[in-house]
Each structure stands twice: as structure tokens, then as C-alpha cells.
Enzyme design. Sequence first.
Site, PDB file in Angstrom:
ATOM      1  N   GLU A   1      22.823  17.190 -45.704  1.00 29.36           N
ATOM      2  CA  GLU A   1      21.531  17.631 -46.256  1.00 29.36           C
ATOM      3  C   GLU A   1      21.216  19.061 -45.815  1.00 29.36           C
ATOM      4  OE1 GLU A   1      19.445  14.030 -44.814  1.00 29.36           O
ATOM      5  OE2 GLU A   1      18.669  13.914 -46.854  1.00 29.36           O
TER       6      GLU A   1
ATOM      7  N   ALA B   1      21.787  12.711 -38.268  1.00 32.03           N
ATOM      8  CA  ALA B   1      20.549  12.773 -37.501  1.00 32.03           C
ATOM      9  C   ALA B   1      20.834  12.316 -36.075  1.00 32.03           C
ATOM     10  CB  ALA B   1      19.515  11.853 -38.139  1.00 32.03           C
TER      11      ALA B   1
ATOM     12  N   GLU C   1      23.756   6.986 -44.948  1.00 37.52           N
ATOM     13  CA  GLU C   1      22.524   6.339 -44.470  1.00 37.52           C
ATOM     14  C   GLU C   1      22.406   4.895 -44.897  1.00 37.52           C
ATOM     15  OE1 GLU C   1      22.804   9.399 -45.447  1.00 37.52           O
ATOM     16  OE2 GLU C   1      21.606  10.685 -44.144  1.00 37.52           O
TER      17      GLU C   1
END
Length: 692
Positions: free
Chosen positions: A108, A66, A128
Site C-alpha cells: 500500500e 503493518a 490481509e
Amino acid sequence: MTALTDMADLSIEDGIALITIDNPPVNALSHGVRQGISDGLAQCLADDQVEAIVLICAGRTFIAGADITEFGGPMKEPGLHAVLDDLENASKPVVAAIHGTALGGGLETALCCHYRVCDAGARFGLPEVNLGLLPGGGGTQRLPRVVGAEKALEMMVSGAQIGAAEALQEGLVEEIVEGELRSGAIAFARKVVAEGAPLAKVRDREEKLQSARDNPGLFDDFRKSIARKTRGFLAPESNIRCIEAAVNLPFDEGMAVERKLFQELMRGPQSRAQQYFFFAERQAGKIPDVPRDTAEIPITRVGVIGAGTMGGGISMNMANVGIAVTIIETQQEALDRGLGIIRKNYENTASKGRISSQDVEDRCGLITGSLQMEDLADCDLVIEAVFENMDLKKEIFSKLDGIVKQGAILASNTSALDINEIAAATARPESVIGLHFFSPANVMKLLEIVRGDKTGKEVIKTCMSFAKRIGKKAVLVGVCPGFVGNRILFPRQAQAQKLILEGALPHQVDKVLVEFGMPMGAFQMSDLAGLDIGWNAETSKGESIRDLLCEAGRRGQKTSAGYYDYDEKRTPSPSPVVEEIIRGFSDKAGLALRDISEEEILERCIYPMINEGAKILEEGIAIRASDIDVTWVYGYGWPVYRGGPMHYADSIGLDNVVATLRKYAEQTGDSSWEPAALMVRLAEEGKGFSDL
Ligand SMILES: NC(=O)c1ccc[n+]([C@@H]2O[C@H](COP(=O)([O-])OP(=O)(O)OC[C@H]3O[C@@H](n4cnc5c(N)ncnc54)[C@H](O)[C@@H]3O)[C@@H](O)[C@H]2O)c1
């Protein structure tokens, strides 16, 4: 080729569309990337010429996660979930072509493609958890459906990556492309089209979940196996609960669990602290007045003086990364003992299967002992680790000055002595620096690099790079007694001593610190280090609890007795003898005993550390508050989910810290509780250390 956004392009080759992401350095899932995928996909689906789509990345990696700078605020549309849904629901096959690392949101994204191919160097992971989070883009529900719950637990709770071969074996990728990835991925997409292969949606897969459904003890066994390592952290358990949901609930309900737990973590203090620390670590490498292009001194030969605890550990640290070391002692016996301990340590590691017997020989072979300091003449770096005695250190540095080639770095491992004074014993103070390793030096990650007034920039730059090479986390600090780490430790240890004289017992103090998240308490730490460091049997006059314990032969873990009693497994238990010694001492000193609350213990141990940190900043001993946090996380095991002492202070509010310090200053009349001026100013301005 058409530009979709400034971070993504679309090209079509003979029926196969390529959406190419180009968002250096790591192709993070920034807004332009999400928009690019979304628009590209829409165009491809509307274009009758396009039969299949390849999602590929330019630069050195696939999408590696991200865009962390977007954390905290609302995500600009299209959000990640919408883009991922579009990918998974696409009516034409989508193939992810992976090189470099597919991490977090990157993996993902790949899991929402119908097929995945990679090159042989690709790596995969959902890290994460290391930011106090869980994969919030469906990864918790999709990864177990592809690799099984067991493997998903392992990957998500450790954050560890797997390589291409393992990914193929686990079914995470369909093919490892030989040769060029782009053409291999196009060929794969053509094959999918030619074979009329189905639009395989990971969300629909169930077969890999069966073994977990057949093994109801799986999750609790796993929890037990990680309990020690993950004590205090919230994210590992949340990751586990998501995987449990993947196994036990329909996909959409599992997604709802993921969303809820993700939000909880994202809003909580732990992930904030861990994200803060992620940046803190990177910041620590930046030295404002030492530019990145500063020349470095090549280091190939290293000398170590002293084959004791630290010299031995430092030499092992070098040998572990293939650097040859010459280690100097003055007596053959001390040298033999030191080299013997090194060999024994390696053999112990080999007996646990962590290194091979060949590794033992190779590493010992890199360490040469000598009684002649002249043998260090050609070294590029010499690290002194003799007794903590200024006169001795000065004598050694003056000798080194006459022996070691010009341009080499002369470093001291002193824990607290003045590097400037040591440097002044040479005619080349610009070459002198402190390299403060922590014990055991071959294990502990922190290296405090102590900059003297005259230390040269090249020397600093070289040492910062060298630290990386030997696997250390370096923090540059200035000269003061105890530098940053130990200077902050001193007031905590002093308060711990006061607390036991006022009524708390060592195990009560330690319990509070351990529950706070420290790996051990103040007294366990003293016992581990040895109570007789700096203690002298001849001059000891029973003036402190430490004196009394040492006089009674209780010198810490090594004598199976210190503040605690130790069994043969070194498990501590509270000692009635020690309680008697402490109470007797308080009695004699006329100190009134009282019940001390855990809250008071915590405040009295932690707040003086924050105050000392503020003084360190005021004096410019640390470059930034986050460097102090890096020091305490890597050097002393401060729980990373609390960020470090300075971040912790910010999280409770500096006004609160100042008020508490003043409360104790008033109660005790002890001026050391007076808050540092810097902290008072920040508190008055409603700011934190992170605003500096
Ligand atoms: N032990 C720790 O936890 C720790 C941590 C960080 C830094 N340090 C610092 O590291 C240094 C060494 O500490 P240590 O715990 O390894 O001590 P130690 O007593 O285990 O080892 C010191 C070694 O130096 C040798 N020595 C003494 N004079 C010498 C000389 N003139 N030439 C060559 N060798 C000589 C001694 O024989 C001994 O083997 C000290 O400055 C200490 O403050 C210690």
C-alpha cells in the site's frame, strides 16, 4: 546520512534523496517507520537541492506489512493514512525501490509512491485476508486501479503473492532493475526528473477499471467460484465489496467503504481469531527445554515400514520433497499393492495437470520397495506404520534396534499407543519418538510429534525441523491415549453417538458442526475413516450403532453406505435404513426420544472438547493452549476464524463454558461433564487459556 528516527535514515546523492527504512526483521510499518517517512518527506520537499525521492529498505525486504503488535490499540501519530497521503501528494516524484516482499501495508505504501521499481526477486501481495482483514491503507482502492479488478480480486481474496515478472506485466512496477537496486532506483528517479514525467497518482487512474465496468457479472461469478473455499469467512466478501466500490464509486467514496468494512472486520471476532492463530502457529515451533541451537541429526535416507494407507501416504510425502524412501512389507503382494496405489495416486494427480508425467516417474523413482528390514540399516529416520497393535509394534522396534545404525531416529505413526512402551522394546529409547501423520498423510498438514519420557532433545529438534522440510505443521505433544488431536475428538464422537440415541439424527448433528465451520460432521467423518476400523466381525454383538451398521455391511464411504447413503460421486444423503436401526436401538435400550435443539447439539459436541483440552493442559500433554488449537485447525479442519477450541472457549468466556459443563453434569449425572480443575480456576480468576 542523517538519522530521521531509529528506524529510518535520509541521504542525498546529487539531487536524489533516499529515505532508507531499517526496522528488522521485516521493516514493518511501526511508528518509527511512519515518522521517518513523514519527516524525511518534509525535509526533502523543503530542500531545493532534492529533485526526487527514493523510498528504499535495508535488510532482507521492503516493508512487509503493518506492525501487527500495534493492532487493537489506537495508532500513534502519524497514522498510516496521513503518511500515505503525504507520499501520494508529494510535490516531487517519489519512487519505491522494492526488494524481498512488499506485502500488505508495504505494498500500500508502494502504491502511494508515484513510481515503483523492483529487483528480479521481489514479490508483491495483500495478504490481509489471511488475518481476517482487508488492506486498510487504500490498497483495496489502489490495487484495482493498477492491475485491474480481476487481478485484484484474485490477489486480495487469496492473499497470494505475485513475483516481479508478473508485477511488471500487470503494471504494478514500472521497471525491474538489473543489478543493484539502489543505484538502479536512483537512475530511474533521475530519468523521471530528466523527462519531467508527471507525478502519477494511482488514485487518479481509471483505465484499468474499465473491463470490470463492462462486465457486470464479474463479481458474482467470482463469488461463486470461491464460495466453497471461503465458506464461513467474512473477510473475503468484505475484500470483494471494496473492489466493487473501487470499480463503481469515486475514489474517496471507495476509501470510505474500505474504512467502514475494515473497522467492522477489525472489531469482529474472526480477525481476532485469525491474528491469534498467526501467533499460535509461530509459538508451536518453540519448545521451552529444547533450545534453538540444539544439534540436529542429518536426515537423508528415510525408511517406512508398512505400505498401507499411512505408509504409502508418508512415503509420497517424502518423495514429494525429493527425499528417498525405502518402504518395507513382509509380503510381495502387499508391497506391490502399496507401490501400485502410490503410482496410481501420482498418475491421478498428473491427469489433473497438477504434476507432470516426469514428476510421476521421478517421485516413484525415489520410493524403493523391499521385503528385508535389513535394507533400513543405513536410514537416518525410520517411520513405522504397520497395524495398530502393540505387540506387533514392539516386535518391529526390537528388530529395528538390531538393524538400524546407532543415532538414527526410530519413529512410530501410532494413533494412540504408548510411545514409552514401544521405546522400551529397544535399547535406545532416546532415539524413539512418535510421528503421528494424519490421513491422507501426503495431504494433511498436521504432524503430531510425540515425545516419550526418554526421547532425546536432538531427536525432538530434528523432527521439528524435518516436519518443516516435508511441509508439515508440527506440534509437540506428550504420551497419552490419542495424544492431543484424537483425545479431544473422542468425547465429541461419544456425544454425537449419545445424541442420535436421544432423538437427533446423524445429518442433524453433522449440520450443526458443518455450520459451525467444520469441514464435515462427526458421522461424515466416521464414514470417511471407515466404520470397521477396530471392528471385528467375529466378536461383534450388535452392542452399538456402529456394530449394527457394520454387521449390515454399511462400513462407510468405501461401501457407499455407512451412517449415510452415498451416490457414485460420494455425495451423502440421510438413510431411512439407518434411522430405523438407530430408533430400534434406542427403543430396545428404553431410551426416550425428544427434539434436541441445535444449540444443545453444538454445546454437547464442542464443550467436551474444550474440557478435554483443559485436562490435556493440566497434565502437561500439550505445552500451551495454542498448540491444541494448531492441532485442531491443521489436523481436523477446525475453522481458523474461530481460532481453535481453546481460543473459542476464551472468546465465549471460561465462566460460561464452566457453567454449561456443570449444567450438563447435573442434567445427566455423568461425571465426565465435570469441568477440569484448571478451567474452573481460570474462570474464577476471570482469566482465559491465553493467560496461562
Ligand atoms: N488410517 C489412518 O487414518 C491413520 C491415521 C494416523 C495414524 N494411523 C496409524 O498408522 C498405522 C498404520 O495404519 P494404516 O491405516 O496405514 O493401516 P493399513 O492396514 O492400511 O496398513 C498397514 C500395513 O502394514 C503392513 N504390515 C503389517 N505388519 C507388517 C510388518 N511386520 N512389516 C511390514 N509391514 C507390515 C500391512 O501389510 C499393511 O500394508 C497404525 O498404527 C494406525 O493407527 C492411521
